[in-house]
Design a protein around this motif. Structure first.
Motif, short mmCIF file in Angstrom:
data_model
loop_
_atom_site.label_atom_id
_atom_site.label_comp_id
_atom_site.label_asym_id
_atom_site.label_seq_id
_atom_site.Cartn_x
_atom_site.Cartn_y
_atom_site.Cartn_z
N GLN A 114 43.79 35.63 46.79
CA GLN A 114 43.63 34.23 47.21
C GLN A 114 43.19 34.09 48.67
O GLN A 114 42.64 33.07 49.06
CB GLN A 114 44.92 33.45 46.94
N TYR A 164 36.25 34.74 45.96
CA TYR A 164 37.15 34.68 44.80
C TYR A 164 37.32 33.26 44.28
O TYR A 164 37.38 32.30 45.07
CB TYR A 164 38.51 35.25 45.23
N THR A 184 48.03 38.72 43.65
CA THR A 184 47.43 37.38 43.65
C THR A 184 47.27 36.84 45.06
O THR A 184 46.22 36.29 45.42
CB THR A 184 48.28 36.41 42.80
N GLU A 185 48.31 37.02 45.90
CA GLU A 185 48.21 36.45 47.26
C GLU A 185 47.11 37.13 48.07
O GLU A 185 46.48 36.50 48.94
CB GLU A 185 49.56 36.49 48.00
N GLU A 239 39.44 34.54 35.93
CA GLU A 239 39.29 34.54 37.38
C GLU A 239 38.00 35.31 37.66
O GLU A 239 37.60 36.16 36.86
CB GLU A 239 40.50 35.20 38.06
N GLU A 276 39.56 33.32 48.75
CA GLU A 276 39.10 32.07 48.13
C GLU A 276 38.72 31.11 49.26
O GLU A 276 39.58 30.69 50.04
CB GLU A 276 40.22 31.49 47.26
N SER A 278 40.04 31.49 41.63
CA SER A 278 41.27 31.87 40.93
C SER A 278 41.32 31.39 39.49
O SER A 278 40.52 30.55 39.06
CB SER A 278 42.50 31.39 41.72
N LYS A 313 40.40 27.80 37.36
CA LYS A 313 39.82 26.83 38.31
C LYS A 313 38.54 26.19 37.74
O LYS A 313 38.25 25.03 38.01
CB LYS A 313 39.52 27.58 39.62
#
Length: 316
Positions: free
Chosen positions: A68, A81, A64-65, A99, A71, A83, A86
């Motif tokens: 992100q 991206y 995930t990190e 996502e 993003e 997430s 959103k």
């Protein structure tokens, strides 16, 4: 209308005028009746599709990190991206259970549009991801061009009417991942009922239950394509431009039965947008005594901006 009609693009691009006209009639009727059609004969080959799904799954499997980092703030999710949770449908406060990633236009010979559109985002961890995304974008854009040519003939306007508006248009390729559902969703679904913003949408990955389309009676119909078909629907811009002659149909992606909650779903829509200064004013040929002009004049760019605010992707 209780099922989605199927057509073959090879009929339209053949040298047979009868086959071509039959395609125009069939797709025109489908878009007036339900706003969706399943299309064979598109320009994606099996290898490209296979490679694309592999790369998309590789991307969404990243931590995930890592995702992100791609993003990009301040661009309304137009590139890179977005997430999980959103985006929400118009009028819905719950975020959709998905996502996604956005590939945008690869502008040719137009510095003004190059400055207007956000830059595409490169994923450093996956060497093939961006190249395969670009190739898929180009093949879907080419497919969409011919579908719009058929619709122009159906509307009684010049066959290439849309060509200049979609060249370097603000189109988006959106690989979506609907992750496994871990707990009973309170109100959220994978994609709440909505109409698309754009001219037409070409959807890869509509095999298997999930996508549903609402017919004129308000009934929800399963929309399932064959493995070699794209599901293609009319968006709000084209519906508006044709005074609702061509229907932008409400559709949704429902949550799977509980025994399939542990599975991911992937789908990859291509949202065909024109250049932002295209006028969406109602076409004269779509106005008559029974169908007075239903919409104010607006450009595609103005309309898109309004809708992105409604979706919560950009702030006023």
């Amino acid at each position: 209308m209780t099922s989605i009609p199927s057509v073959d693009l090879n009929d339209f691009i053949s040298d047979d005028p009868v086959k071509k006209q039959n395609f125009v009639n069939a797709i025109g009727k489908a878009y007036e009746d339900i706003g969706f059609v399943a299309l064979k004969g598109h320009f994606l080959d099996d290898t490209l599709v296979e490679n694309l799904y592999k790369e998309v799954k590789n991307f969404f499997s990243l931590p995930t990190e890592t995702k992100q980092r791609y993003e990009i703030p301040g661009i309304g999710g137009q590139r890179g991206y977005v997430s999980f949770g959103k985006e929400s449908a118009k009028g819905k406060k719950e975020g959709d259970l998905k996502e996604f990633w956005h590939f945008g236009q690869y502008v040719e010979n137009n510095p003004k549009l190059e400055a207007e559109y956000p830059k595409n985002v490169t994923v450093n961890e996956l060497s093939e991801f961006n190249a395969i995304g670009k190739e898929t974008y180009k093949m879907l854009e080419k497919t969409a061009k011919y579908v719009l040519r058929a619709l122009a003939l159906h509307l009684g306007i010049e066959e290439t009417y849309f060509d200049a508006f979609i060249y370097n248009g603000n189109s988006i390729l959106r690989p979506i991942h609907y992750p496994p559902i871990k707990e009973e969703p309170k109100e959220a679904v994978r994609a709440a009922a909505h109409g698309d913003i754009n001219l037409i949408t070409l959807l890869m990955g509509a095999q298997g239950r999930g996508l549903q389309v609402q017919n004129h009676k308000g009934e929800w119909i399963d929309a399932m394509a064959q493995p070699d078909e794209l599901m293609i629907n009319v968006g709000d811009m084209l519906s508006r431009h044709t005074n609702n002659k061509l229907k932008s149909t409400i559709h949704r992606v429902i949550n799977p039965p509980k025994e399939l909650w542990g599975t991911s779903r992937y789908s990859i829509p291509f949202f065909m947008h024109p250049i932002s200064d295209m006028k969406l004013d109602v076409l004269e040929g779509c106005i008559d005594d029974n169908n007075p002009k239903a919409f104010e004049d607006i450009t595609a760019g103005e309309f898109l901006n309004e809708r992105l605010i409604e979706l919560g992707l950009i702030k006023k």
